[in-house]
Write a protein that holds these residues in place. Structure first.
Motif, PDB file in Angstrom:
ATOM      1  N   MET A 117     -10.475 -12.908 -39.567  1.00 57.89           N
ATOM      2  CA  MET A 117     -10.844 -12.901 -38.161  1.00 57.89           C
ATOM      3  C   MET A 117     -12.332 -12.625 -37.971  1.00 57.89           C
ATOM      4  O   MET A 117     -12.941 -13.117 -37.013  1.00 57.89           O
ATOM      5  CB  MET A 117     -10.021 -11.857 -37.402  1.00 57.89           C
ATOM      6  N   ILE A 118     -12.942 -11.851 -38.861  1.00 64.30           N
ATOM      7  CA  ILE A 118     -14.394 -11.649 -38.771  1.00 64.30           C
ATOM      8  C   ILE A 118     -15.121 -12.970 -38.976  1.00 64.30           C
ATOM      9  O   ILE A 118     -16.052 -13.315 -38.228  1.00 64.30           O
ATOM     10  CB  ILE A 118     -14.860 -10.604 -39.805  1.00 64.30           C
ATOM     11  N   GLU A 119     -14.690 -13.741 -39.989  1.00 63.40           N
ATOM     12  CA  GLU A 119     -15.286 -15.059 -40.214  1.00 63.40           C
ATOM     13  C   GLU A 119     -15.101 -15.952 -38.988  1.00 63.40           C
ATOM     14  O   GLU A 119     -16.035 -16.618 -38.530  1.00 63.40           O
ATOM     15  CB  GLU A 119     -14.640 -15.735 -41.435  1.00 63.40           C
ATOM     16  N   THR A 120     -13.889 -15.955 -38.460  1.00 58.90           N
ATOM     17  CA  THR A 120     -13.596 -16.796 -37.298  1.00 58.90           C
ATOM     18  C   THR A 120     -14.401 -16.368 -36.079  1.00 58.90           C
ATOM     19  O   THR A 120     -14.919 -17.206 -35.327  1.00 58.90           O
ATOM     20  CB  THR A 120     -12.092 -16.737 -36.978  1.00 58.90           C
ATOM     21  N   ASN A 121     -14.527 -15.056 -35.893  1.00 58.29           N
ATOM     22  CA  ASN A 121     -15.215 -14.560 -34.709  1.00 58.29           C
ATOM     23  C   ASN A 121     -16.717 -14.793 -34.748  1.00 58.29           C
ATOM     24  O   ASN A 121     -17.351 -14.872 -33.690  1.00 58.29           O
ATOM     25  CB  ASN A 121     -14.919 -13.071 -34.508  1.00 58.29           C
ATOM     26  N   ILE A 122     -17.299 -14.877 -35.930  1.00 57.56           N
ATOM     27  CA  ILE A 122     -18.722 -15.215 -35.996  1.00 57.56           C
ATOM     28  C   ILE A 122     -18.948 -16.619 -35.457  1.00 57.56           C
ATOM     29  O   ILE A 122     -19.901 -16.877 -34.703  1.00 57.56           O
ATOM     30  CB  ILE A 122     -19.247 -15.082 -37.441  1.00 57.56           C
ATOM     31  N   ARG A 123     -18.053 -17.527 -35.798  1.00 53.72           N
ATOM     32  CA  ARG A 123     -18.158 -18.885 -35.245  1.00 53.72           C
ATOM     33  C   ARG A 123     -17.831 -18.874 -33.747  1.00 53.72           C
ATOM     34  O   ARG A 123     -18.513 -19.534 -32.946  1.00 53.72           O
ATOM     35  CB  ARG A 123     -17.208 -19.823 -35.993  1.00 53.72           C
ATOM     36  N   SER A 124     -16.805 -18.120 -33.373  1.00 55.97           N
ATOM     37  CA  SER A 124     -16.440 -18.068 -31.955  1.00 55.97           C
ATOM     38  C   SER A 124     -17.519 -17.392 -31.121  1.00 55.97           C
ATOM     39  O   SER A 124     -17.752 -17.771 -29.974  1.00 55.97           O
ATOM     40  CB  SER A 124     -15.112 -17.320 -31.783  1.00 55.97           C
ATOM     41  N   ALA A 125     -18.174 -16.378 -31.698  1.00 54.08           N
ATOM     42  CA  ALA A 125     -19.217 -15.661 -30.963  1.00 54.08           C
ATOM     43  C   ALA A 125     -20.382 -16.584 -30.621  1.00 54.08           C
ATOM     44  O   ALA A 125     -21.057 -16.380 -29.601  1.00 54.08           O
ATOM     45  CB  ALA A 125     -19.713 -14.476 -31.780  1.00 54.08           C
ATOM     46  N   THR A 126     -20.622 -17.585 -31.452  1.00 53.33           N
ATOM     47  CA  THR A 126     -21.672 -18.553 -31.139  1.00 53.33           C
ATOM     48  C   THR A 126     -21.319 -19.330 -29.881  1.00 53.33           C
ATOM     49  O   THR A 126     -22.152 -19.531 -28.995  1.00 53.33           O
ATOM     50  CB  THR A 126     -21.856 -19.525 -32.318  1.00 53.33           C
ATOM     51  N   LEU A 127     -20.064 -19.745 -29.789  1.00 55.31           N
ATOM     52  CA  LEU A 127     -19.610 -20.471 -28.605  1.00 55.31           C
ATOM     53  C   LEU A 127     -19.584 -19.564 -27.381  1.00 55.31           C
ATOM     54  O   LEU A 127     -20.001 -19.967 -26.281  1.00 55.31           O
ATOM     55  CB  LEU A 127     -18.216 -21.054 -28.854  1.00 55.31           C
ATOM     56  N   VAL A 128     -19.116 -18.330 -27.567  1.00 57.47           N
ATOM     57  CA  VAL A 128     -19.090 -17.382 -26.456  1.00 57.47           C
ATOM     58  C   VAL A 128     -20.506 -17.098 -25.963  1.00 57.47           C
ATOM     59  O   VAL A 128     -20.757 -16.962 -24.768  1.00 57.47           O
ATOM     60  CB  VAL A 128     -18.386 -16.079 -26.883  1.00 57.47           C
ATOM     61  N   GLY A 129     -21.457 -17.030 -26.901  1.00 52.16           N
ATOM     62  CA  GLY A 129     -22.840 -16.783 -26.526  1.00 52.16           C
ATOM     63  C   GLY A 129     -23.428 -17.869 -25.646  1.00 52.16           C
ATOM     64  O   GLY A 129     -24.316 -17.608 -24.826  1.00 52.16           O
ATOM     65  N   LEU A 130     -22.934 -19.100 -25.809  1.00 51.95           N
ATOM     66  CA  LEU A 130     -23.374 -20.184 -24.929  1.00 51.95           C
ATOM     67  C   LEU A 130     -23.002 -19.904 -23.478  1.00 51.95           C
ATOM     68  O   LEU A 130     -23.735 -20.262 -22.549  1.00 51.95           O
ATOM     69  CB  LEU A 130     -22.740 -21.511 -25.364  1.00 51.95           C
ATOM     70  N   LEU A 131     -21.861 -19.244 -23.279  1.00 49.32           N
ATOM     71  CA  LEU A 131     -21.364 -18.985 -21.933  1.00 49.32           C
ATOM     72  C   LEU A 131     -21.893 -17.676 -21.359  1.00 49.32           C
ATOM     73  O   LEU A 131     -22.075 -17.555 -20.146  1.00 49.32           O
ATOM     74  CB  LEU A 131     -19.830 -18.955 -21.948  1.00 49.32           C
ATOM     75  N   THR A 132     -22.125 -16.690 -22.235  1.00 46.26           N
ATOM     76  CA  THR A 132     -22.534 -15.370 -21.759  1.00 46.26           C
ATOM     77  C   THR A 132     -24.033 -15.138 -21.858  1.00 46.26           C
ATOM     78  O   THR A 132     -24.520 -14.111 -21.375  1.00 46.26           O
ATOM     79  CB  THR A 132     -21.799 -14.278 -22.556  1.00 46.26           C
ATOM     80  N   GLY A 133     -24.751 -16.061 -22.497  1.00 43.66           N
ATOM     81  CA  GLY A 133     -26.194 -15.907 -22.620  1.00 43.66           C
ATOM     82  C   GLY A 133     -26.607 -14.802 -23.562  1.00 43.66           C
ATOM     83  O   GLY A 133     -27.597 -14.112 -23.332  1.00 43.66           O
ATOM     84  N   THR A 134     -25.853 -14.613 -24.660  1.00 42.21           N
ATOM     85  CA  THR A 134     -26.152 -13.552 -25.620  1.00 42.21           C
ATOM     86  C   THR A 134     -26.095 -14.109 -27.034  1.00 42.21           C
ATOM     87  O   THR A 134     -25.502 -15.154 -27.288  1.00 42.21           O
ATOM     88  CB  THR A 134     -25.149 -12.391 -25.486  1.00 42.21           C
ATOM     89  N   GLY A 135     -26.707 -13.366 -27.965  1.00 47.68           N
ATOM     90  CA  GLY A 135     -26.591 -13.679 -29.377  1.00 47.68           C
ATOM     91  C   GLY A 135     -27.183 -15.021 -29.772  1.00 47.68           C
ATOM     92  O   GLY A 135     -28.016 -15.609 -29.077  1.00 47.68           O
ATOM     93  N   ILE A 136     -26.721 -15.503 -30.907  1.00 43.24           N
ATOM     94  CA  ILE A 136     -27.237 -16.752 -31.461  1.00 43.24           C
ATOM     95  C   ILE A 136     -26.846 -17.943 -30.590  1.00 43.24           C
ATOM     96  O   ILE A 136     -27.535 -18.960 -30.569  1.00 43.24           O
ATOM     97  CB  ILE A 136     -26.714 -16.933 -32.916  1.00 43.24           C
ATOM     98  N   GLY A 137     -25.738 -17.806 -29.853  1.00 46.72           N
ATOM     99  CA  GLY A 137     -25.322 -18.883 -28.954  1.00 46.72           C
ATOM    100  C   GLY A 137     -26.333 -19.129 -27.850  1.00 46.72           C
ATOM    101  O   GLY A 137     -26.545 -20.264 -27.414  1.00 46.72           O
ATOM    102  N   TYR A 138     -26.975 -18.045 -27.378  1.00 47.76           N
ATOM    103  CA  TYR A 138     -27.999 -18.188 -26.340  1.00 47.76           C
ATOM    104  C   TYR A 138     -29.178 -19.004 -26.867  1.00 47.76           C
ATOM    105  O   TYR A 138     -29.686 -19.895 -26.175  1.00 47.76           O
ATOM    106  CB  TYR A 138     -28.481 -16.815 -25.894  1.00 47.76           C
ATOM    107  N   LEU A 139     -29.614 -18.684 -28.105  1.00 52.68           N
ATOM    108  CA  LEU A 139     -30.724 -19.445 -28.680  1.00 52.68           C
ATOM    109  C   LEU A 139     -30.349 -20.904 -28.876  1.00 52.68           C
ATOM    110  O   LEU A 139     -31.160 -21.800 -28.624  1.00 52.68           O
ATOM    111  CB  LEU A 139     -31.126 -18.839 -30.031  1.00 52.68           C
ATOM    112  N   PHE A 140     -29.117 -21.146 -29.324  1.00 52.73           N
ATOM    113  CA  PHE A 140     -28.678 -22.524 -29.541  1.00 52.73           C
ATOM    114  C   PHE A 140     -28.718 -23.306 -28.229  1.00 52.73           C
ATOM    115  O   PHE A 140     -29.213 -24.440 -28.175  1.00 52.73           O
ATOM    116  CB  PHE A 140     -27.265 -22.536 -30.123  1.00 52.73           C
TER     117      PHE A 140
END
Length: 222
Positions: A161-184
């Protein structure tokens, strides 16, 4: 005519001077934020999921109705996608890291409850019956029978789940404006393909490293 070594050195200098590698420190900073968020959400969800799995498992449940309620609650959390959680929570908490945390927590909790229940039912039924036969208390049954037999598999699910959540956190970051997803999202809107390539490459490397580490830990504890 330049030699092959001179040509290679010149190429490395040119690559190092590109905008993407100039912003590598920013990418790594956001990546660390994403990794910490994923690990924190997974570990806290795993703690809560283990407690609920003990109540929901037919092997260790205290009451049949309570076990049914726990399984239904876990099913609800499991069947709502992490993206849906993020969209709903953005309305409540706005574009903040806490939004990403709860989105990952809720989806991880639902999945881990189901995985933990299946693991407990499959791996520890014989040991639990033997302990119950000699008059062991509920806590003795859990800590002496269930956890020792299921711990390697439970940890495997947590690492997964940690592996999965790192990928999911990127997608979540696109929506929440945080983390690596925000930069992407930021560089995607600018059509900056160099930065997008660097961010994707760094995420892939980190996921492979975590998978390698989790495999080594699983071999040690098995």
């Amino acid at each position: 005519m330049m030699t092959a070594r001179q040509t290679w050195t010149k190429l490395l200098i040119e690559v190092g001077e590109t905008e993407a590698f100039g912003n590598l420190s920013t990418v790594l900073e956001k990546l660390v934020e994403t990794i910490v968020l994923s690990i924190l959400a997974t570990t806290t969800a795993a703690f809560c999921a283990l407690f609920c799995a003990m109540l929901g498992s037919r092997t260790t449940q205290i009451n049949a109705w309570l076990g049914f309620i726990v399984r239904m609650i876990a099913s609800f959390f499991r069947n709502v996608p992490v993206v849906a959680w993020a969209l709903v929570l953005v309305i409540s908490f706005g574009h903040h890291v806490i939004t990403g945390y709860f989105a990952l927590f809720f989806s991880t909790f639902g999945l881990l409850v189901r995985m933990f229940i299946d693991t407990i039912d499959e791996a520890s039924s014989d040991g639990v019956e033997a302990l119950n036969g000699v008059g062991a208390t509920y806590l003795q049954m859990v800590f002496k029978g269930v956890l020792p037999e299921t711990l390697p598999q439970l940890l495997s699910w947590i690492f997964y789940m940690i592996e999965t959540n790192i990928r999911s956190a990127t997608l979540v970051g696109l929506l929440t404006g945080t983390g690596i997803g925000y930069l992407f999202d930021f560089y995607y809107k600018q059509l900056n393909y160099e930065m997008l390539g660097l961010i994707t490459f760094v995420i892939v490397v980190v996921v492979f490293l975590i998978e390698w580490m989790s495999n080594r830990v699983r071999r040690i504890i098995s």
